[in-house]
Design a protein around this motif. Structure first.
Motif, PDB file in Angstrom:
ATOM      1  N   ALA A   1       0.829  -1.194   0.000  1.00  0.00           N
ATOM      2  CA  ALA A   1       0.000   0.000   0.000  1.00  0.00           C
ATOM      3  C   ALA A   1       0.864   1.245   0.000  1.00  0.00           C
ATOM      4  N   VAL A   2       0.390   2.263  -0.718  1.00  0.00           N
ATOM      5  CA  VAL A   2       0.906   3.624  -0.601  1.00  0.00           C
ATOM      6  C   VAL A   2      -0.057   4.364   0.324  1.00  0.00           C
ATOM      7  N   GLU A   3       0.456   4.943   1.372  1.00  0.00           N
ATOM      8  CA  GLU A   3      -0.388   5.497   2.425  1.00  0.00           C
ATOM      9  C   GLU A   3      -0.175   6.997   2.557  1.00  0.00           C
ATOM     10  N   HIS A   4      -1.144   7.613   3.259  1.00  0.00           N
ATOM     11  CA  HIS A   4      -1.100   9.052   3.576  1.00  0.00           C
ATOM     12  C   HIS A   4      -0.871   9.877   2.311  1.00  0.00           C
ATOM     13  N   ILE A   5      -1.723   9.608   1.302  1.00  0.00           N
ATOM     14  CA  ILE A   5      -1.614  10.305   0.032  1.00  0.00           C
ATOM     15  C   ILE A   5      -2.438  11.588   0.092  1.00  0.00           C
TER      16      ILE A   5
ATOM     17  N   GLN B   1       5.664   2.120   2.447  1.00  0.00           N
ATOM     18  CA  GLN B   1       6.369   1.400   3.501  1.00  0.00           C
ATOM     19  C   GLN B   1       7.204   2.350   4.362  1.00  0.00           C
ATOM     20  N   GLY B   2       6.599   3.483   4.702  1.00  0.00           N
ATOM     21  CA  GLY B   2       7.253   4.443   5.590  1.00  0.00           C
ATOM     22  C   GLY B   2       8.252   5.354   4.918  1.00  0.00           C
ATOM     23  N   ARG B   3       8.526   5.183   3.622  1.00  0.00           N
ATOM     24  CA  ARG B   3       9.492   6.030   2.919  1.00  0.00           C
ATOM     25  C   ARG B   3       8.729   7.087   2.119  1.00  0.00           C
ATOM     26  N   PRO B   4       9.101   8.356   2.252  1.00  0.00           N
ATOM     27  CA  PRO B   4       8.288   9.429   1.682  1.00  0.00           C
ATOM     28  C   PRO B   4       8.577   9.678   0.203  1.00  0.00           C
ATOM     29  N   PHE B   5       7.603  10.266  -0.471  1.00  0.00           N
ATOM     30  CA  PHE B   5       7.773  10.780  -1.824  1.00  0.00           C
ATOM     31  C   PHE B   5       6.915  12.029  -1.955  1.00  0.00           C
ATOM     32  N   SER B   6       7.301  12.887  -2.885  1.00  0.00           N
ATOM     33  CA  SER B   6       6.561  14.125  -3.116  1.00  0.00           C
ATOM     34  C   SER B   6       6.876  14.625  -4.514  1.00  0.00           C
ATOM     35  N   GLY B   7       6.054  15.559  -4.984  1.00  0.00           N
ATOM     36  CA  GLY B   7       6.303  16.112  -6.304  1.00  0.00           C
ATOM     37  C   GLY B   7       5.106  16.869  -6.831  1.00  0.00           C
ATOM     38  N   ASP B   8       5.214  17.347  -8.050  1.00  0.00           N
ATOM     39  CA  ASP B   8       4.112  18.004  -8.743  1.00  0.00           C
ATOM     40  C   ASP B   8       4.312  17.832 -10.244  1.00  0.00           C
ATOM     41  N   LEU B   9       3.237  18.041 -11.006  1.00  0.00           N
ATOM     42  CA  LEU B   9       3.259  17.786 -12.446  1.00  0.00           C
ATOM     43  C   LEU B   9       2.324  18.765 -13.137  1.00  0.00           C
ATOM     44  N   ARG B  10       2.757  19.225 -14.308  1.00  0.00           N
ATOM     45  CA  ARG B  10       1.922  20.057 -15.173  1.00  0.00           C
ATOM     46  C   ARG B  10       2.060  19.534 -16.604  1.00  0.00           C
ATOM     47  N   TYR B  11       0.924  19.183 -17.217  1.00  0.00           N
ATOM     48  CA  TYR B  11       0.888  18.636 -18.574  1.00  0.00           C
ATOM     49  C   TYR B  11      -0.063  19.512 -19.375  1.00  0.00           C
ATOM     50  N   GLU B  12       0.458  20.220 -20.364  1.00  0.00           N
ATOM     51  CA  GLU B  12      -0.361  21.175 -21.100  1.00  0.00           C
ATOM     52  C   GLU B  12      -0.206  20.975 -22.601  1.00  0.00           C
ATOM     53  N   ASN B  13      -1.232  21.491 -23.321  1.00  0.00           N
ATOM     54  CA  ASN B  13      -1.289  21.397 -24.780  1.00  0.00           C
ATOM     55  C   ASN B  13      -1.258  19.936 -25.217  1.00  0.00           C
ATOM     56  N   PHE B  14      -2.420  19.289 -25.159  1.00  0.00           N
ATOM     57  CA  PHE B  14      -2.501  17.865 -25.474  1.00  0.00           C
ATOM     58  C   PHE B  14      -2.209  17.569 -26.943  1.00  0.00           C
ATOM     59  N   SER B  15      -2.295  18.559 -27.833  1.00  0.00           N
ATOM     60  CA  SER B  15      -1.948  18.354 -29.232  1.00  0.00           C
ATOM     61  C   SER B  15      -0.437  18.371 -29.441  1.00  0.00           C
TER      62      SER B  15
ATOM     63  N   LEU C   1      -1.193  18.405 -11.272  1.00  0.00           N
ATOM     64  CA  LEU C   1      -1.179  17.712  -9.995  1.00  0.00           C
ATOM     65  C   LEU C   1      -0.274  18.520  -9.072  1.00  0.00           C
ATOM     66  N   ARG C   2      -0.823  18.968  -7.947  1.00  0.00           N
ATOM     67  CA  ARG C   2      -0.075  19.840  -7.042  1.00  0.00           C
ATOM     68  C   ARG C   2      -0.051  19.246  -5.640  1.00  0.00           C
ATOM     69  N   GLU C   3       1.015  19.568  -4.945  1.00  0.00           N
ATOM     70  CA  GLU C   3       1.156  19.188  -3.530  1.00  0.00           C
ATOM     71  C   GLU C   3       0.959  17.682  -3.338  1.00  0.00           C
ATOM     72  N   VAL C   4       1.582  16.923  -4.227  1.00  0.00           N
ATOM     73  CA  VAL C   4       1.488  15.464  -4.138  1.00  0.00           C
ATOM     74  C   VAL C   4       2.496  14.979  -3.096  1.00  0.00           C
ATOM     75  N   ARG C   5       2.030  14.162  -2.164  1.00  0.00           N
ATOM     76  CA  ARG C   5       2.932  13.573  -1.176  1.00  0.00           C
ATOM     77  C   ARG C   5       2.298  12.306  -0.627  1.00  0.00           C
ATOM     78  N   GLY C   6       3.148  11.428  -0.076  1.00  0.00           N
ATOM     79  CA  GLY C   6       2.681  10.178   0.502  1.00  0.00           C
ATOM     80  C   GLY C   6       3.862   9.353   0.965  1.00  0.00           C
ATOM     81  N   THR C   7       3.582   8.120   1.393  1.00  0.00           N
ATOM     82  CA  THR C   7       4.632   7.220   1.864  1.00  0.00           C
ATOM     83  C   THR C   7       4.390   5.829   1.299  1.00  0.00           C
TER      84      THR C   7
END
Length: 836
Positions: free
Chosen positions: A313-317, A346-360, A338-344
């Motif tokens: 499981a990925v927890e505390h998302i 197995q107790g190890r943290p990860f974080s980040g953000d993403l912007r995807y624009e102009n689908f063409s 996607l903003r303010e992404v964070r979680g754990t």
């Protein structure tokens, strides 16, 4: 009596009721209707009286349509029994059972459902028979909506839906509730809501004059999740939408139910807990020329994502997301964030953000930071290329740029990328590799497209390595097909075990059977050089191991370009001497590998050399027979198939060798020369120096005439010439002086007559006989040197030039010439190793 009277009344008035129904239906319908059978029944819709139509078929409004607008096994029109007494019949309930409805728009946008006429002049109260619908019921009805102009197709199986109607002139109120199965909502190439059971509760108000549908808060349930919809749809011209939607009690499964299979294939097994939410609006025109504006917000709070089978499981998302198709309501102005992404994990943290624009013409901005356990990560999200893994890794990654430009011109695209990957005690077993990587430690620093490798060390099977340098064009090589990776590095190793390294890659199923059938005793080696890899590696290895070969202090540079592996200068200590190698291996044809090389050695013990190379695949002269120090230079062109089996019919080589302080011990053919010396002396034949060229061609080893000065007084000078084929067929010719020193010597005389012998046969069955085919000479001259740069042709041998005092018999004989051995099919023989 009342029931009997009612039945009798229905039976007596059936013809009049059917006639009135047909007359009234024709006032409203503009297209043909075919009915298999029509009857009036008191029992079908009891307690109401019904007009039942069997095998109904209603044509559409488009003249080119061949598929009907609707067909049904039974269609019931029900009215109250009291209407019969008054003589005014009002159809209040319609039930459609076991039917199919197909609503469509053709490529020009014309509908097939314009089958009802609204401009009637008579009022309902004036007519003896009229429609005053209050309830509609659908049972087991398949519904298809097909819009060819917008490439949309909705397929729904209605189980049981009941609708109540409130009709006031041109205003119609609809309240519906029921269950249905959505087979697919097809939008272009993607299908949404595939095979989903839904429960629908809705309230609509339809203004037929204004062509406006008002959707009061309605609810659509998918499992436990509920989606509410409200707003208005104006369909006077093109459909104009003003809708609001919101999800409640949603989780990952209910959100994924809205998406096409290609987007959720890898995620369909996962489950989620926690607060998952979304909501949004759809406003604007929806037609072939325009799209409505879409704004959606979604996210989760302290949620968890887990895999039931893997128990990971990925927890505390936490995350906040949004999607908008922008001011132009088109793919080119669409933005996913996607903003303010964070979680754990197995107790190890990860974080980040993403912007995807102009689908063409998409651009991506990614920022990722993670610290993860490799084994847990692979259990949570398995990779097909990785069998198993363990260890820890830390990754930071930043990427920003246009993806189309990056794919087209990765070297010059305006892309910003940086990051670092640090691995600690990483173990990795890849699917296509037979040996695992173990104990991997090191760091990789991304600088735009290149990766700097620092202190990357570990083991591959029994071999170990430590690598430092640059991986150029690494990011395009990882992300794009057909990109080249250039490695400029320094490699240090304590042990390189080629027994494992040449079996590193698993053979493909198609080739494994073929390889096994033609495998050599060396085993099923697999040698492939990827065309996208270029190397320049300075190599140092303390030990090298391959079968019986044991080398030390290997140094040199290895290069790879366009599937050609080359080594300008490799040096290794082996078998008690020093060996130098330079050459290239051309692997552009996987089943025809060509090795062109020059090998030289200094002071190699002969017995160690023959032992190391397993007596070169023959048993005639073995390591136990030989002593001495070999100095040699060999130039060769060798060919192999993809499993490194030698193609001996193509092999060519020229070897110039010198043996000093040599010994030939317990050599069986010498024991048959006891007429010239005692067996004990022949059992231990010593010679100070032997120098001769050796040629290999057409599966034959050619030995020009050479002189062996031995310790045997009766045979102090022995001359040998001959051939030895790869099929172990021998044809040696030996010249031994008869009583050397007893005949008077002069400046013009040789050493006297010689005994000419022939050794012929194979290793296990050979014979030593008097050689009657050779011309007896008093003193053979030294062997003539071959033409510069020329090897002997087929069956050709270098012959000595005649001396001034050659004894010519009365009937001249043809000079001796070796014959070419019989040509045999080119295939490796058992225990055969002429590839050095």
């Amino acid at each position: 009596m009342l029931f009997a009277a009612a039945v009798g009344g229905v039976w007596l008035g059936q013809d009049r009721i059917v006639a009135l129904f047909v007359q009234e239906a024709n006032r409203y319908l503009t297209t043909p209707v075919r009915v298999g059978r029509m009857e009036v029944s008191l029992l079908d819709q009891f307690p109401q009286v019904s007009i039942t139509l069997h095998d109904l078929r209603v044509s559409g409004s488009l003249p080119q349509d061949t598929v009907p607008l609707a067909r049904a096994r039974r269609l019931y029109f029900a009215f109250d029994a009291w209407d019969m007494a008054r003589g005014h019949y009002r159809i209040r309930t319609v039930t459609l059972a076991d039917g199919q409805v197909r609503v469509s728009h053709d490529p020009q946008g014309r509908a097939n459902y314009d089958v009802i006429r609204y401009d009637t002049t008579a009022t309902t109260s004036d007519q003896p028979f009229a429609f005053a619908l209050e309830n509609i019921r659908l049972e087991r009805v398949g519904t298809v909506y097909d819009d060819q102009q917008r490439q949309q197709r909705y397929t729904v199986q209605v189980h049981d839906v009941k609708a109540q109607l409130d009709v006031e002139d041109m205003l119609v109120g609809v309240e519906a509730h029921g269950t249905m199965l959505v087979e697919a909502l097809q939008l272009g190439p993607d299908a949404y809501f595939r095979q989903k059971e839904l429960t629908l509760t809705t309230r609509l108000r339809v203004d037929r004059a204004a062509r406006l549908v008002t959707i009061e808060p309605s609810e659509l349930k998918v499992g436990a999740a509920a989606y509410s919809v409200a707003g208005r749809v104006n369909y006077r011209h093109a459909a104009n939408l003003d809708l609001r939607a919101e999800g409640r009690n949603t989780d990952m499964q209910s959100v994924l139910a809205l998406l096409p299979a290609r987007l959720v294939k890898r995620l369909s097994a996962y489950r989620s807990r926690g607060d998952v939410y979304f909501g949004g609006t759809v406003r604007g025109e929806m037609s072939a020329k325009a799209n409505p504006g879409i704004d959606v917000q979604f996210g989760c709070r302290d949620a968890s994502l887990y895999h039931p089978a893997l128990k990971q499981a990925v927890e505390h998302i936490f995350l906040k997301g949004s999607f908008s198709n922008g001011p132009a309501q088109a793919a080119r102005t669409s933005v996913l964030r996607l903003r303010e992404v964070r979680g754990t994990l197995q107790g190890r943290p990860f974080s980040g953000d993403l912007r995807y624009e102009n689908f063409s013409d998409p651009s991506l901005a990614l920022n990722l930071r993670t610290d993860f356990d490799v084994a847990r990560a692979l259990q949570f999200y398995p990779l097909a290329a990785v069998r198993s893994g363990s260890g820890t890794a830390q990754l930071t990654l930043q990427f920003a740029g246009n993806l189309r430009q990056f794919r087209a011109r990765p070297a010059t695209a305006a892309v910003r990328s940086s990051g670092e990957l640090v691995v600690r005690n990483l173990q990795m077993h890849l699917r296509d590799f037979s040996q695992p990587f173990t104990g991997l430690n090191g760091s990789f620093v991304l600088r735009r497209n290149d990766v700097a490798v620092s202190g990357f060390a570990g083991r591959l099977g029994a071999s170990d390595f430590r690598l430092s340098g640059m991986l150029r064009n690494a990011l395009p090589w990882l992300l794009l097909p057909g990109q080249q990776l250039a490695v400029d590095a320094k490699l240090d190793s304590r042990l390189l075990d080629f027994n494992q390294l040449l079996r590193l890659r698993q053979p493909t199923p198609a080739s494994s059977t073929k390889t096994a059938a033609a495998a050599s005793p060396a085993g099923d080696y697999v040698f492939r050089l990827p065309p996208q890899l270029a190397l320049q590696v300075q190599t140092t290895a303390q030990r090298v191991r391959f079968r019986r070969f044991r080398g030390q202090h290997l140094t040199g540079t290895i290069r790879l370009q366009n599937q050609v592996l080359s080594a300008p200068a490799l040096s290794v200590a082996a078998a008690g001497g020093r060996v130098s190698f330079r050459g290239s291996l051309d692997a552009r044809q996987p089943q025809l590998l060509r090795l062109s090389s020059t090998v030289s050695c200094q002071q190699l013990p002969l017995d160690s050399l023959f032992y190391t190379f397993e007596d070169f695949g023959q048993r005639f002269i073995t390591a136990r027979h030989l002593r001495g120090a070999l100095t040699a230079t060999a130039e060769s062109d060798l060919y192999f198939d993809g499993a490194l089996n030698p193609l001996t019919d193509r092999m060519e080589a020229e070897v110039n060798l010198t043996v000093r302080n040599g010994e030939l011990n317990n050599f069986q053919p010498l024991q048959k020369l006891s007429m010239i010396a005692g067996r004990e002396r022949l059992r231990h034949l010593r010679f100070a120096q032997l120098t001769t060229p050796v040629y290999i061609q057409s599966r034959t080893v050619y030995l020009p005439e050479m002189e062996i000065r031995s310790n045997v007084r009766g045979a102090s000078l022995i001359r040998v010439t001959g051939t030895h084929t790869f099929d172990q067929q021998m044809n040696y010719h030996v010249s031994i002086p008869i009583l050397p020193g007893l005949l008077q010597r002069t400046a013009s005389m040789g050493t006297g007559p010689s005994l000419l012998l022939a050794i012929q046969g194979d290793e296990d069955n050979f014979r030593v006989t008097y050689d009657r085919s050779r011309t007896q000479v008093a003193r053979p001259a030294p062997a003539a040197a071959p033409a510069a740069g020329r090897k002997p042709g087929l069956g050709e041998i270098v012959k000595p030039a005649p001396s001034a005092n050659t004894t010519i018999p009365s009937e001249p004989r043809k000079a001796f010439e070796l014959k070419k051995p019989e040509k045999k099919p080119a295939q490796p023989q058992p225990d055969e190793y002429f590839d050095f």
